[in-house]
Design an enzyme around this catalytic site. Sequence first.
Site, mmCIF file in Angstrom:
data_model
loop_
_atom_site.group_PDB
_atom_site.id
_atom_site.type_symbol
_atom_site.label_atom_id
_atom_site.label_comp_id
_atom_site.label_asym_id
_atom_site.label_seq_id
_atom_site.Cartn_x
_atom_site.Cartn_y
_atom_site.Cartn_z
ATOM 1 C CB SER A 121 -0.918 0.019 1.232
ATOM 2 O OG SER A 121 -1.758 1.157 1.212
ATOM 3 C CE LYS A 173 -2.610 -2.875 -0.766
ATOM 4 N NZ LYS A 173 -3.448 -2.815 -1.952
ATOM 5 C CG HIS A 176 -5.013 -1.969 3.338
ATOM 6 N ND1 HIS A 176 -5.168 -1.421 2.076
ATOM 7 C CD2 HIS A 176 -4.285 -1.061 4.040
ATOM 8 C CE1 HIS A 176 -4.590 -0.244 2.022
ATOM 9 N NE2 HIS A 176 -4.037 -0.005 3.201
ATOM 10 C CG ASN A 177 -6.893 -2.682 -1.240
ATOM 11 O OD1 ASN A 177 -6.046 -2.253 -0.457
ATOM 12 N ND2 ASN A 177 -6.664 -2.795 -2.529
ATOM 13 C CD GLU A 180 -7.830 2.172 -0.416
ATOM 14 O OE1 GLU A 180 -8.113 1.840 -1.594
ATOM 15 O OE2 GLU A 180 -6.668 2.204 0.026
#
Length: 301
Positions: A121, A173, A176-177, A180
């Site tokens: 990221s 990840k 995480h996205n 987001e």
Amino acid sequence: MDIAMIGLGRMGANMAERLHRGGHRVIGVDPGEAARNAAAARGFEVSASLADALAKLPVPRVVWLMVPAGEVVDQTLAALAPHLSEGDVVIDGGNSYYKDSVRRSAQLLQDDITYLDCGTSGGVWGLQEGYSLMIGGDKATVERIGDIFRTLAPAADRGWSHVGPSGAGHYCKMIHNGIEYGMMQAYAEGFALMQRKAEFNLDLAEVARTWQHGSVVRSWLLDLSVEALEKNPQLDGIAPYVPDSGEGRWTVAEAIDLDVSAPVITLSLLERLRSREGNSYSDRMLSALRNQFGGHQMKTD
């Protein structure tokens, strides 16, 4: 440490430059001549050939992939296979699906090649600010080549970690996205409400700047919101169409598989899909149904 960076798109080239600045020898590989020329101008070696690049690196080698997720990764690995040797390390720094990373790791291990999945990221800001790195795979290998991660991270002692076995880096990840997606949707809805309150004539950039200091909603995304609103307060010329890279979909599917309620992430993904309907059939159907059961007036084209 010597590294072959496969894929010299914007992020791959930026990562290669940060490694080069940090004292590593980097050979960038890309089939595109324009990408190679642009990368060469940044000071590190480039090559059009995987075989040529790997031949220049001492064994065992580190090969970092920054290519699109999916079939392209498998194609790249197949092209690399004849040139890899026992002890080499392949790092996938893209947004691959974590189950694919588990499979690829097992395949390469048969030839004594270590595969690390590195959720990355930082986007276009990583060159200056450093990257957040979530690394899955063999811990001893991560420690052995740790100077690479320390160079790419915001600082040697933060912003990167070995998070677990193969697949764990890309799994983190992915989540995480998904987070987001939800954060971006909340900001977008809040600014839309303020923009619609015409009688207050709010300066949205000024409001956002106020939130940057002392507010519990301050964040890097808010900082980026300030920049966007300062440049273009009404967001003129921007189409109301929001793509998705796939990780939001994977996160929602994972929530279903694990029986975990994730309504914010799920709805933020659905809103992105909705943004692509220039002439929404579902909205037209809703209007028709209101007319049918209640005689409510329908707007017509």
